[in-house]
Design a protein around this motif. Structure first.
Motif, mmCIF file in Angstrom:
data_model
loop_
_atom_site.group_PDB
_atom_site.id
_atom_site.type_symbol
_atom_site.label_atom_id
_atom_site.label_comp_id
_atom_site.label_asym_id
_atom_site.label_seq_id
_atom_site.Cartn_x
_atom_site.Cartn_y
_atom_site.Cartn_z
ATOM 1 N N VAL A 1 7.614 41.865 40.695
ATOM 2 C CA VAL A 1 9.061 42.122 40.773
ATOM 3 C C VAL A 1 9.403 42.801 42.093
ATOM 4 O O VAL A 1 10.344 42.412 42.788
ATOM 5 N N MET B 1 6.751 36.977 36.367
ATOM 6 C CA MET B 1 8.149 37.230 36.721
ATOM 7 C C MET B 1 9.047 37.002 35.493
ATOM 8 O O MET B 1 9.957 37.786 35.231
ATOM 9 N N ALA C 1 8.546 39.851 33.080
ATOM 10 C CA ALA C 1 9.180 41.068 33.617
ATOM 11 C C ALA C 1 10.698 40.998 33.427
ATOM 12 O O ALA C 1 11.327 41.980 33.040
ATOM 13 N N ARG C 2 11.269 39.807 33.667
ATOM 14 C CA ARG C 2 12.722 39.635 33.523
ATOM 15 C C ARG C 2 13.156 39.921 32.088
ATOM 16 O O ARG C 2 14.135 40.639 31.852
ATOM 17 N N LEU D 1 12.854 43.690 31.445
ATOM 18 C CA LEU D 1 13.890 44.453 32.151
ATOM 19 C C LEU D 1 15.265 44.236 31.523
ATOM 20 O O LEU D 1 16.057 45.172 31.430
ATOM 21 N N LYS D 2 15.522 43.017 31.102
ATOM 22 C CA LYS D 2 16.811 42.726 30.464
ATOM 23 C C LYS D 2 17.001 43.588 29.221
ATOM 24 O O LYS D 2 18.076 44.118 28.971
ATOM 25 N N GLU E 1 13.793 31.007 38.438
ATOM 26 C CA GLU E 1 12.522 31.695 38.225
ATOM 27 C C GLU E 1 12.607 33.177 38.578
ATOM 28 O O GLU E 1 11.671 33.912 38.377
ATOM 29 N N ASP E 2 13.728 33.595 39.146
ATOM 30 C CA ASP E 2 13.879 34.998 39.518
ATOM 31 C C ASP E 2 14.451 35.822 38.373
ATOM 32 O O ASP E 2 14.520 35.352 37.240
ATOM 33 N N LEU E 3 14.914 37.005 38.714
ATOM 34 C CA LEU E 3 15.380 37.925 37.672
ATOM 35 C C LEU E 3 16.768 37.570 37.146
ATOM 36 O O LEU E 3 17.171 38.037 36.091
ATOM 37 N N LEU F 1 20.729 41.059 36.910
ATOM 38 C CA LEU F 1 19.612 42.003 36.970
ATOM 39 C C LEU F 1 19.259 42.336 38.419
ATOM 40 O O LEU F 1 18.945 43.481 38.759
ATOM 41 N N LEU G 1 19.123 45.987 40.134
ATOM 42 C CA LEU G 1 17.926 46.497 40.815
ATOM 43 C C LEU G 1 18.210 46.825 42.280
ATOM 44 O O LEU G 1 17.615 47.737 42.846
#
Lengths: 198, 107
Positions: free
Chosen positions: A151, A179, A182-183, A186-187, B9-11, B15, B19
């Motif tokens: 991240v 990833m 982790a998403r 974190l969400k 594929e990212d956050l 989010l 961050l």
């Protein structure tokens, strides 16, 4: 002048014992290294500074054998990863280090939280900003090490997944999977702030 | 240095925006100077240590040479034989010496 010299050229000069080249290299990458170590270890105290220094001392020692096979930052972040993982493993074994912020003995208030806000926010704004900052830091800190690193490298260092794979020694699919996990974590952890951040 | 793209594929944008508000800390202003000072300190220490390590090996090699010389000097010579007569003569001499000692001691 400084910007014209590539990292690889600087490494060549460092190989010959050039301290000035080493200083330039440190100044160029110190925030990247320090920030990554801080995020991985948690906080920004003397331990973070010591590990970040260790990274650069290792760079100095490895300059003699360094070969520019990959991007310098990829190699540098691999050094960071190795050192941080070794240190956190040692810390987990010792189990006697408190990773929290230094606290005022009288008030119990975090000393870091009392520091003046560099962005010049009002105390109320600064408090809510610090609360958000802390929530993000805590949510990231609770991620497993590998997820946290992925991240950080993606979000704050802007690295490609392939590059992150080289640093972590994982396949592209494994990095993307980390990833994704982790998403999701974190969400869940930051759900209370997600609506408010818009 | 923060990323400029965002993919599935990212956050996710929300989010990522959250961050982005909590950037990792930056290195303190004195970081480079302190790291260089530590480098010099460690080089001095390692220089001293390498001198000591060098001399330690000299001492160890000297001691090993002395032990080897003593072992070689002390080992029985090849082909050396002692006849029975010489053994009995030595034993007789020991017995005689013992008798003399007893006589002098008044035993």
């Amino acid at each position: 002048m400084v910007a014209e010299v590539s990292d690889e050229e600087l490494m060549g000069q460092i190989r010959n014992g050039d301290e000035e080249a080493f200083r330039i290299l440190i100044e160029r990458h110190q925030d990247r290294v320090y920030g990554t170590v801080a995020r991985m270890v948690g906080g920004s105290g003397p331990e973070v500074e010591e590990i970040a220094q260790d990274v650069f001392l290792r760079v100095w020692k490895a300059a003699a054998t360094y070969r520019a096979e990959a991007k310098f930052t990829t190699w540098l972040m691999t050094v960071v990863r190795n050192l941080v993982f070794t240190r956190t493993a040692q810390r987990a074994r010792r189990k006697d280090i408190d990773g929290s912020d230094p606290v005022d003995e009288e008030t119990g208030e975090s000393i870091m939280a009392r520091a003046p806000d560099p962005a010049g926010r009002t105390p109320g704004e600064a408090l809510s900003f610090r609360e958000l900052e802390r929530a993000v830091e805590e949510a990231c800190a609770e991620l497993p090490e590998n997820q946290r690193l992925v991240v950080h490298l993606r979000q704050y260092e802007g690295m490609e997944f392939e590059e992150i794979g080289k640093i972590t020694g994982m396949s592209l699919a494994a990095v993307k999977s980390l990833m994704f996990r982790a998403r999701e974590t974190l969400k869940k952890k930051l759900s209370g702030y997600l609506g408010a951040s818009k | 240095m923060e990323k400029k793209w965002s993919s599935e594929e990212d956050l996710g944008k929300e989010l990522e925006a959250l961050l982005a508000k909590a950037s990792p800390p930056r290195a303190p202003a004195w970081f480079a100077a302190k790291t260089l000072a530590r480098l010099r300190q460690e080089e001095v220490r390692e220089g001293g240590r390498s001198w000591w390590v060098g001399w330690r090996w000299v001492w160890a090699a000297g001691a090993a040479a002395l032990v080897a010389a003593w072992v070689i000097w002390d080992r029985p010579k090849a082909g050396m034989e002692i006849s029975d007569a010489e053994v009995f003569a030595a034993l007789d001499a020991l017995v005689q010496q013992d008798e003399e000692n007893r006589w002098w001691a008044g035993l």
